[in-house]
Write an enzyme that holds these catalytic residues in place. Structure first.
Site, PDB file in Angstrom:
ATOM      1  N   GLU A  67       9.837   1.366  10.699  1.00 16.26           N
ATOM      2  CA  GLU A  67      10.929   2.317  10.509  1.00 16.26           C
ATOM      3  C   GLU A  67      10.280   3.694  10.554  1.00 16.26           C
ATOM      4  O   GLU A  67       9.505   4.050   9.666  1.00 16.26           O
ATOM      5  CB  GLU A  67      11.615   2.047   9.162  1.00 16.26           C
ATOM      6  CG  GLU A  67      13.004   2.604   9.106  1.00 16.26           C
ATOM      7  CD  GLU A  67      13.023   3.949   8.434  1.00 16.26           C
ATOM      8  OE1 GLU A  67      13.046   4.950   9.186  1.00 16.26           O
ATOM      9  OE2 GLU A  67      13.001   4.007   7.206  1.00 16.26           O
ATOM     10  N   GLU A  85      10.761  16.155  15.145  1.00 16.64           N
ATOM     11  CA  GLU A  85      11.108  15.953  13.738  1.00 16.64           C
ATOM     12  C   GLU A  85      10.326  16.953  12.889  1.00 16.64           C
ATOM     13  O   GLU A  85       9.093  16.925  12.852  1.00 16.64           O
ATOM     14  CB  GLU A  85      10.745  14.520  13.321  1.00 16.64           C
ATOM     15  CG  GLU A  85      11.199  14.206  11.913  1.00 16.64           C
ATOM     16  CD  GLU A  85      10.872  12.766  11.504  1.00 16.64           C
ATOM     17  OE1 GLU A  85       9.773  12.292  11.819  1.00 16.64           O
ATOM     18  OE2 GLU A  85      11.738  12.137  10.868  1.00 16.64           O
ATOM     19  N   LYS A 139       0.846  -1.204   0.000  1.00 16.71           N
ATOM     20  CA  LYS A 139       0.000   0.000   0.000  1.00 16.71           C
ATOM     21  C   LYS A 139       0.879   1.251   0.000  1.00 16.71           C
ATOM     22  O   LYS A 139       1.481   1.597   1.009  1.00 16.71           O
ATOM     23  CB  LYS A 139      -0.927   0.038   1.222  1.00 16.71           C
ATOM     24  CG  LYS A 139      -1.969   1.145   1.057  1.00 16.71           C
ATOM     25  CD  LYS A 139      -2.527   1.684   2.341  1.00 16.71           C
ATOM     26  CE  LYS A 139      -1.775   2.825   2.935  1.00 16.71           C
ATOM     27  NZ  LYS A 139      -1.721   4.079   2.165  1.00 16.71           N
ATOM     28  N   CYS A 154      13.829  10.548   7.046  1.00 16.67           N
ATOM     29  CA  CYS A 154      13.882  10.155   8.448  1.00 16.67           C
ATOM     30  C   CYS A 154      15.295  10.240   8.997  1.00 16.67           C
ATOM     31  O   CYS A 154      15.494  10.314  10.202  1.00 16.67           O
ATOM     32  CB  CYS A 154      13.344   8.733   8.585  1.00 16.67           C
ATOM     33  SG  CYS A 154      14.065   7.613   7.389  1.00 16.67           S
ATOM     34  N   GLY A 164       7.059   5.196   8.299  1.00 20.10           N
ATOM     35  CA  GLY A 164       6.248   6.398   8.454  1.00 20.10           C
ATOM     36  C   GLY A 164       6.388   6.948   9.851  1.00 20.10           C
ATOM     37  O   GLY A 164       7.413   6.747  10.512  1.00 20.10           O
TER      38      GLY A 164
HETATM   39  P1  NDP Z   1       2.078   8.358   8.143  1.00 20.41           P
HETATM   40  O1  NDP Z   1       2.749   7.575   9.177  1.00 20.41           O
HETATM   41  O2  NDP Z   1       0.743   8.928   8.445  1.00 20.41           O
HETATM   42  O3  NDP Z   1       1.913   7.524   6.795  1.00 20.41           O
HETATM   43  C1  NDP Z   1       2.717   6.426   6.421  1.00 20.41           C
HETATM   44  C2  NDP Z   1       1.831   5.358   5.788  1.00 20.41           C
HETATM   45  O4  NDP Z   1       0.932   4.823   6.760  1.00 20.41           O
HETATM   46  C3  NDP Z   1       0.950   5.902   4.666  1.00 20.41           C
HETATM   47  O5  NDP Z   1       0.844   4.931   3.653  1.00 20.41           O
HETATM   48  C4  NDP Z   1      -0.366   6.096   5.379  1.00 20.41           C
HETATM   49  O6  NDP Z   1      -1.469   6.117   4.517  1.00 20.41           O
HETATM   50  C5  NDP Z   1      -0.392   4.884   6.268  1.00 20.41           C
HETATM   51  N1  NDP Z   1      -1.336   4.957   7.357  1.00 20.41           N
HETATM   52  C6  NDP Z   1      -1.857   6.060   7.972  1.00 20.41           C
HETATM   53  N2  NDP Z   1      -2.693   5.690   8.950  1.00 20.41           N
HETATM   54  C7  NDP Z   1      -2.743   4.343   8.966  1.00 20.41           C
HETATM   55  C8  NDP Z   1      -3.428   3.375   9.751  1.00 20.41           C
HETATM   56  N3  NDP Z   1      -4.260   3.744  10.732  1.00 20.41           N
HETATM   57  N4  NDP Z   1      -3.221   2.068   9.496  1.00 20.41           N
HETATM   58  C9  NDP Z   1      -2.382   1.682   8.530  1.00 20.41           C
HETATM   59  N5  NDP Z   1      -1.710   2.546   7.738  1.00 20.41           N
HETATM   60  C10 NDP Z   1      -1.876   3.869   7.964  1.00 20.41           C
HETATM   61  O7  NDP Z   1       3.033   9.479   7.734  1.00 20.41           O
HETATM   62  P2  NDP Z   1       2.676  10.704   6.837  1.00 20.41           P
HETATM   63  O8  NDP Z   1       2.845  10.246   5.453  1.00 20.41           O
HETATM   64  O9  NDP Z   1       1.367  11.364   7.156  1.00 20.41           O
HETATM   65  O10 NDP Z   1       3.792  11.706   7.312  1.00 20.41           O
HETATM   66  C11 NDP Z   1       3.681  12.329   8.591  1.00 20.41           C
HETATM   67  C12 NDP Z   1       5.022  12.416   9.251  1.00 20.41           C
HETATM   68  O11 NDP Z   1       5.621  11.121   9.349  1.00 20.41           O
HETATM   69  C13 NDP Z   1       6.036  13.232   8.511  1.00 20.41           C
HETATM   70  O12 NDP Z   1       5.859  14.591   8.725  1.00 20.41           O
HETATM   71  C14 NDP Z   1       7.306  12.676   9.095  1.00 20.41           C
HETATM   72  O13 NDP Z   1       7.558  13.271  10.338  1.00 20.41           O
HETATM   73  C15 NDP Z   1       7.000  11.229   9.261  1.00 20.41           C
HETATM   74  N6  NDP Z   1       7.466  10.411   8.142  1.00 20.41           N
HETATM   75  C16 NDP Z   1       8.546   9.630   8.305  1.00 20.41           C
HETATM   76  C17 NDP Z   1       9.032   8.890   7.267  1.00 20.41           C
HETATM   77  C18 NDP Z   1      10.234   8.039   7.383  1.00 20.41           C
HETATM   78  O14 NDP Z   1      10.861   7.741   6.392  1.00 20.41           O
HETATM   79  N7  NDP Z   1      10.592   7.561   8.543  1.00 20.41           N
HETATM   80  C19 NDP Z   1       8.415   8.926   5.964  1.00 20.41           C
HETATM   81  C20 NDP Z   1       7.245   9.740   5.875  1.00 20.41           C
HETATM   82  C21 NDP Z   1       6.792  10.445   6.946  1.00 20.41           C
HETATM   83  P3  NDP Z   1      -1.886   7.442   3.744  1.00 20.41           P
HETATM   84  O15 NDP Z   1      -0.740   8.356   3.720  1.00 20.41           O
HETATM   85  O16 NDP Z   1      -2.239   6.927   2.433  1.00 20.41           O
HETATM   86  O17 NDP Z   1      -3.052   7.975   4.492  1.00 20.41           O
END
Ligand code: NDP
Length: 496
Positions: free
Chosen positions: A256, A389, A181, A290, A234
């Site tokens: 991660e 962050e 996903k 990250c 995420g």
């Molecule tokens: P999220 O953690 O919200 O999103 C990461 C993934 O998880 C996306 O595919 C998202 O779906 C999905 N997701 C969201 N809610 C759920 C749930 N309840 N169950 C299962 N999957 C879920 O990160 P964001 O993309 O909103 O980014 C927010 C912050 O996260 C950033 O500002 C940053 O601080 C951090 N981040 C860190 C990253 C890293 O590499 N470590 C990468 C990206 C973000 P969808 O987005 O489709 O709603």
């Protein structure tokens, strides 16, 4: 997929090697962050689509993928995928740049590196093995390494193809099947990858791609009893929700998450090299990484000059359109992320930290989610700017006086993904590396990312490791087999 001058349409999901319409008929409208205009419409998966994808992945676990294809042939399929990624690197890079705003000079490299990940794990596919366990002459005991089963892979928006390869390559090498996903903000490139997976000839259902929203498609994948493991990249708050949901089925999870990586510069370091690497490590990908070197600590004698040079170099970073090969950094991926970055810049100004460069919108870029690389010096290590962050190009620079103080400041965070230090003192290099609480510590460079090197976080930066041969443990279950060889009657404790 259809295309007009203004719009691409990805109107199908990839499930069981078929291109199927989404159950809801809805689409995600993906925005080009450099123009703020919708550039693609992408089929949106809901719970029913996820259910179908999991069913296809489960069926594949009992089909030719497991019964006919040998581990060496699995490796060959991964090698084929790597070759296709290299062939299409330019085309995929252009799509990725359109979707998430990274310059093509970065996304092209990411495609080639993703190919390297598939190549590395292709080689591992037929070398995953158990071991004989010495238990004495009367039995033969050994371990088998079996695939975990169906893996749900949930991606963020910052590096979709790159992070797909981190998850798909080891999962497939170990013989699992995957439901992938991508993030709602960047859903296009994962479907492009699905086309290459189809072309490479993976059997039906081995990889399924279901773009959708986190609380709907993501949640459905995590809650699904047919999914054995979730691998997620995420935010840690999302990881916490996933962990709570996954508890219902006791799924295996690996996370991660974010970071607030310390970058320690001792005065005896090669300061020119430390400067070059610091600028790139703090601002690459518009700070949307990250593993960003977002906290730079400099030993007092070198502090003023290093900080001044850092700001000077940051002010010369070329912010521009992702399609321009001269661009160093592009826009933020979303309006939300831009607003988040701006809020931290406002906070830094209000807190009275020394703003050395940046803080505004780059000249000449009136549309798009652009922001200038920003350097704050003399930041309070306990402040939000040094603790939270930002995920944007906002750097906090701070001085230190002693090695012990540097280590304490580096570790004074809830995160623990990456740390780096610069010194010419080899004893100090190892001493400090041993004390920094991060999953990766680099000395006289920053954040080397290689398929062979384990990557992941201490503390709130995650659970488990990606990459390295170690990651194969996370994609296999160990089964112990014990075969009794004795010729004498078994002892019968219940006889008398
Ligand atoms: P999220 O953690 O919200 O999103 C990461 C993934 O998880 C996306 O595919 C998202 O779906 C999905 N997701 C969201 N809610 C759920 C749930 N309840 N169950 C299962 N999957 C879920 O990160 P964001 O993309 O909103 O980014 C927010 C912050 O996260 C950033 O500002 C940053 O601080 C951090 N981040 C860190 C990253 C890293 O590499 N470590 C990468 C990206 C973000 P969808 O987005 O489709 O709603």
């Amino acid at each position: 997929m259809t295309e007009t001058a203004q719009m691409r349409r990805y109107d199908r999901l990839y499930i069981g090697s078929e291109w199927v319409e989404p159950h809801s008929g809805r689409v995600i409208r993906s925005i080009d962050p450099s123009t703020e205009a919708v550039w693609a419409e992408v089929a949106e998966a809901d719970e029913q689509d996820v259910d179908a994808a999991v069913a296809a992945a489960r069926a594949a676990m009992t089909g030719p993928w497991r019964t006919k294809i040998t581990p060496t042939q699995r490796g060959a399929l991964l090698l084929k995928l790597a070759e296709l990624l290299r062939r299409d690197a330019d085309r995929l890079a252009a799509i990725e740049s359109r979707d998430n705003g990274k310059p093509v000079r970065d996304t092209r490299g990411e495609m080639l590196r993703a190919a390297d990940w598939f190549t590395f794990f292709a080689g591992a596919a037929d070398k995953i093995r158990g071991a004989e366990v010495p238990v004495g002459a009367s039995a033969h005991a050994y371990t088998r390494r079996q695939p975990v089963g169906v893996v749900g892979a949930i991606l963020p928006w910052n590096s979709p193809i790159s992070l797909s390869s981190w998850k798909l390559a080891p999962a497939l090498a170990a013989g699992n099947t995957v439901v992938l996903k991508p993030a709602e903000l960047t859903p296009a490139s994962a479907l492009e990858l699905a086309k290459l997976i189809e072309e490479a000839g993976f059997p039906p259902g081995v990889v399924n791609v279901v773009p959708g929203f986190g609380p709907v498609a993501g949640q459905a994948l995590v809650a699904h009893p047919g999914v054995n493991k979730i691998t997620f990249t995420g935010e840690h708050r999302t990881a916490q929700k996933i962990m709570a949901t996954a508890a219902g089925t006791l799924k295996r999870v690996s996370f991660e998450c974010g970071g607030k990586s310390p970058y320690l510069v001792f005065a005896d370091a090669d300061l020119d090299r430390a400067l070059t690497v610091a600028v790139h490590s703090a601002f690459r990908s518009t700070g949307q990484s990250c593993s960003l070197a977002s906290r730079v600590f400099v030993e007092r004698p070198a502090y003023e000059e290093f900080t001044k040079n850092l700001a000077d170099r940051a002010s010369r970073i070329r912010v521009g359109l992702p399609t321009d090969p001269r661009t160093h950094i592009g826009p933020h991926t979303s309006a939300e992320q831009l607003a988040k970055t701006r809020s931290y810049i406002d906070y830094g100004k209000e807190a009275g930290f020394r703003l050395l460069t940046g803080g505004g919108r780059p000249a000449g870029l009136d549309r798009g989610y652009f922001v200038e690389p920003t350097v704050f010096a003399d930041v309070d290590p306990a402040s939000r700017l040094a603790q939270e962050e930002v995920f944007g190009p906002v750097l906090a620079v701070m001085p230190f006086d002693t090695e012990a103080e540097a280590v304490a400041m580096a570790n004074d965070t809830r995160y623990g993904l990456v740390g780096g230090l610069w010194t010419s003192d080899v004893s100090r290099a190892h001493r400090v590396a041993a004390q920094i609480e991060t999953g990766l510590v680099s000395v006289n460079t920053f954040r080397p990312i290689l398929p062979a090197l384990p990557y992941g976080g201490f503390k709130m930066s995650g659970i488990g490791r990606e990459n390295g041969l170690e990651v194969l443990d996370a994609y296999t279950e160990t089964k112990a087999v014990y075969v009794d060889l004795s010729t004498t009657d078994p002892a019968d404790p219940f006889r008398d």
